[in-house]
Design a protein around this motif. Structure first.
Motif, mmCIF file in Angstrom:
data_model
loop_
_atom_site.group_PDB
_atom_site.id
_atom_site.type_symbol
_atom_site.label_atom_id
_atom_site.label_comp_id
_atom_site.label_asym_id
_atom_site.label_seq_id
_atom_site.Cartn_x
_atom_site.Cartn_y
_atom_site.Cartn_z
ATOM 1 N N VAL A 1 2.216 -1.337 1.546
ATOM 2 C CA VAL A 1 2.559 -0.014 2.622
ATOM 3 C C VAL A 1 2.513 1.144 0.824
ATOM 4 C CG1 VAL A 1 4.588 -0.372 1.305
ATOM 5 C CG2 VAL A 1 3.991 1.108 3.893
ATOM 6 N N GLU A 2 1.842 0.766 -0.454
ATOM 7 C CA GLU A 2 2.353 1.634 -1.163
ATOM 8 C C GLU A 2 1.100 2.189 -0.880
ATOM 9 O OE1 GLU A 2 2.945 -0.523 -4.547
ATOM 10 O OE2 GLU A 2 5.490 -0.253 -4.750
ATOM 11 N N THR A 3 -0.370 1.617 -0.670
ATOM 12 C CA THR A 3 -1.136 1.983 -0.972
ATOM 13 C C THR A 3 -1.604 3.179 -0.144
ATOM 14 O OG1 THR A 3 -2.600 0.053 -1.810
ATOM 15 C CG2 THR A 3 -3.956 1.521 -0.611
ATOM 16 N N ALA A 4 -0.906 2.377 1.634
ATOM 17 C CA ALA A 4 -0.718 3.482 2.526
ATOM 18 C C ALA A 4 0.082 4.899 2.265
ATOM 19 C CB ALA A 4 -0.227 2.616 3.753
ATOM 20 N N TYR A 5 0.637 4.678 1.478
ATOM 21 C CA TYR A 5 1.641 5.891 1.757
ATOM 22 C C TYR A 5 0.829 6.945 1.196
ATOM 23 C CZ TYR A 5 5.333 8.815 0.455
ATOM 24 O OH TYR A 5 6.358 10.509 0.132
ATOM 25 N N ASP A 6 -0.022 6.431 -0.739
ATOM 26 C CA ASP A 6 -0.345 7.282 -1.747
ATOM 27 C C ASP A 6 -1.853 7.773 -0.382
ATOM 28 O OD1 ASP A 6 1.271 6.504 -3.348
ATOM 29 O OD2 ASP A 6 -0.954 4.715 -4.531
ATOM 30 N N SER A 7 -2.627 7.322 0.451
ATOM 31 C CA SER A 7 -3.539 7.813 1.074
ATOM 32 C C SER A 7 -3.355 8.734 2.310
ATOM 33 C CB SER A 7 -4.186 7.348 2.058
ATOM 34 O OG SER A 7 -4.848 7.761 2.966
#
Length: 481
Positions: free
Chosen positions: A291-297
């Motif tokens: 979810v951290e990776t998704a949020y960064d994008s």
């Protein structure tokens, strides 16, 4: 393939027929064009003209109608049946033939609102030579104008079950992509209930489209055809769709949290972890690498949309959010919200018309209020432990005495025993707690949802690593249980 029922498709227009007649005048040996013109006449009730076209279509007519030509006898058809069966068993011939029909069928106006137009690049049917037409550049321009790109090597698109029009539109979208570069696109079948689409972790791909830049065409594989002899493609499609489902949920949660923060506070932090703090700043309950990776994008996409629009900051932010939710790579186009159905004792997590989860809950009958609310508080172990009256999680509705919470009376689920609150089983309320941020809209009404539960297996539940100190020891909760 040709439609099973004309009731699901618009009638052919005079413009459609005029187009096909002109096309046949220029290509009198194109049997597929004769077949399609025959279908137009048949739908218009001109069977005599239709039969003439079918006779000109010859083997194409037989391949798709599975009946003799109007000019043939049953005996003559039987003699050629073996040859037809060999053609069907040939995977390459079959898929190319299907592709040709679908593309032509769509382009001449089978889709509601569609207009007659020739394909922007040539396709080849079974037995024909690879095309040498030099119009490929035109297809690339068409793809860009349709909002498609080749950034993703693999993509998936949802198609509601038993909706021929939606299926045709999805196929047209796939065919509108340039063959420049190599990519795979999947059409994923999703079951429906009334206007709802029912998301699940068991969705499967029904069709694979794969580009071949070297051969300048798109190869289509009908993955659910028992004669497709495509076990390897089916396995690859299953693996991709499984990962796509989980990645889509991560992006949905990330986008919903960002949207809730922007609309409630006018801004959102640049890192997911800044949303996952202790009580009362626990907009979200925890974190994970995914979810951290998704949020960064998602955050980058949002910030790029805001920049350069200073005249009206509020409008600029809404424009940027709209851009985030219009991302063609995601199946979800609206923030998460919660719908509660008092008649069926269901609580659903939805995005637009897609039901992501559908839990069985306990309610309070008339004591459970109807209307719209928001989640304004999230707390872990509201009674000081996970075994209290309110279970391990609680979410206050619009700063009232009503809440969504767990229960120490699991046999009350599906019944009207509460004083107005919404009771959930522990594993359900903990998943819900991790999925929805503070600010999530909650709608309570009657006869809104299907009874069919939508809950993944334990290992596929949506879970985050819980942030510490999300309890509230300073308050004794007195929700209406």
């Amino acid at each position: 393939m040709p439609p099973e029922s004309d009731a699901k498709h618009p009638q052919w227009t005079e413009k459609d027929q005029a187009y096909m007649k002109q096309y046949i005048e220029a290509h009198p040996d194109n049997r597929m064009a004769w077949y399609l013109l025959g279908k137009q006449y048949e739908r218009s009730g001109e069977q005599g003209k239709a039969n003439y076209c079918y006779n000109q279509a010859g083997e194409i007519y037989k391949a798709f109608e599975n009946v003799p030509l109007p000019s043939e006898t049953v005996e003559e058809w039987a003699k050629k049946r073996e040859e037809q069966e060999k053609l069907r068993r040939s995977r390459r011939s079959l898929v190319r033939l299907i592709l040709f029909v679908l593309l032509f069928f769509i382009m001449i106006g089978a889709i509601p609102g569609g207009q007659a137009s020739a394909p922007s690049w040539p396709m080849k049917a079974a037995g024909e030579q690879a095309p040498s037409d030099k119009r490929v550049g035109k297809s690339k321009a068409a793809a860009i104008s349709n909002g498609e790109s080749n950034e993703a090597a693999q993509q998936a698109f949802l198609v509601p079950a038993s909706d021929d029009g939606a299926y045709a539109a999805a196929v047209k979208r796939v065919f509108g992509t340039s063959v420049d570069g190599e990519w795979k696109k999947y059409l994923v079948n999703i079951p429906t209930y009334d206007s709802w689409w029912l998301w699940s972790h068991s969705l499967h791909a029904i069709l694979q489209a794969e580009s071949s830049e070297e051969m300048n065409h798109i190869m289509v594989t009908p993955l659910q055809d028992p004669k497709c002899n495509c076990g390897e493609e089916q396995e690859q499609a299953s693996s991709f769709v499984s990962g796509w489902i989980q990645a889509s949920e991560q992006r949905l949660v990330a986008k919903s949290a960002l949207t809730a923060m922007v609309r409630r506070h006018g801004t959102s932090p640049n890192e997911w972890g800044k949303l996952a703090k202790g009580y009362p700043s626990n907009v979200v309950s925890g974190t994970s690498t995914e979810v951290e990776t998704a949020y960064d994008s998602v955050y980058k996409q949002y910030k790029d949309g805001v920049q350069g629009k200073k005249a009206d900051p509020k409008a600029a932010k809404e424009h940027a959010l709209k851009r985030v939710w219009s991302d063609q790579s995601d199946p979800f186009r609206e923030p998460l919200r919660i719908v509660v159905d008092k008649k069926r004792h269901r609580l659903a997590v939805v995005s637009g018309n897609i039901i992501v989860r559908n839990y069985k809950v306990g309610l309070g009958g008339k004591r459970t209020p109807e209307g719209r609310f928001q989640i304004t508080e999230k707390v872990v172990d509201p009674n000081g432990s996970s075994t209290g009256d309110f279970g391990s999680r609680g979410m206050t509705l619009s700063d009232s005495l009503y809440a969504i919470h767990g229960t120490n009376e699991p046999d009350s689920i599906g019944k009207d025993r509460s004083l107005g609150c919404i009771r959930m089983l522990r594993e359900d309320v903990e998943e819900l707690f991790d999925m929805v941020p503070i600010g999530t809209e909650v709608s309570i009404g009657t006869d809104l949802l299907p009874e069919q539960p939508i809950v993944p297996d334990t290992e596929k539940r949506y879970r985050l690593d819980l942030t510490p100190k999300q309890d509230n020891p300073k308050k004794i909760y007195r929700w209406l249980d």
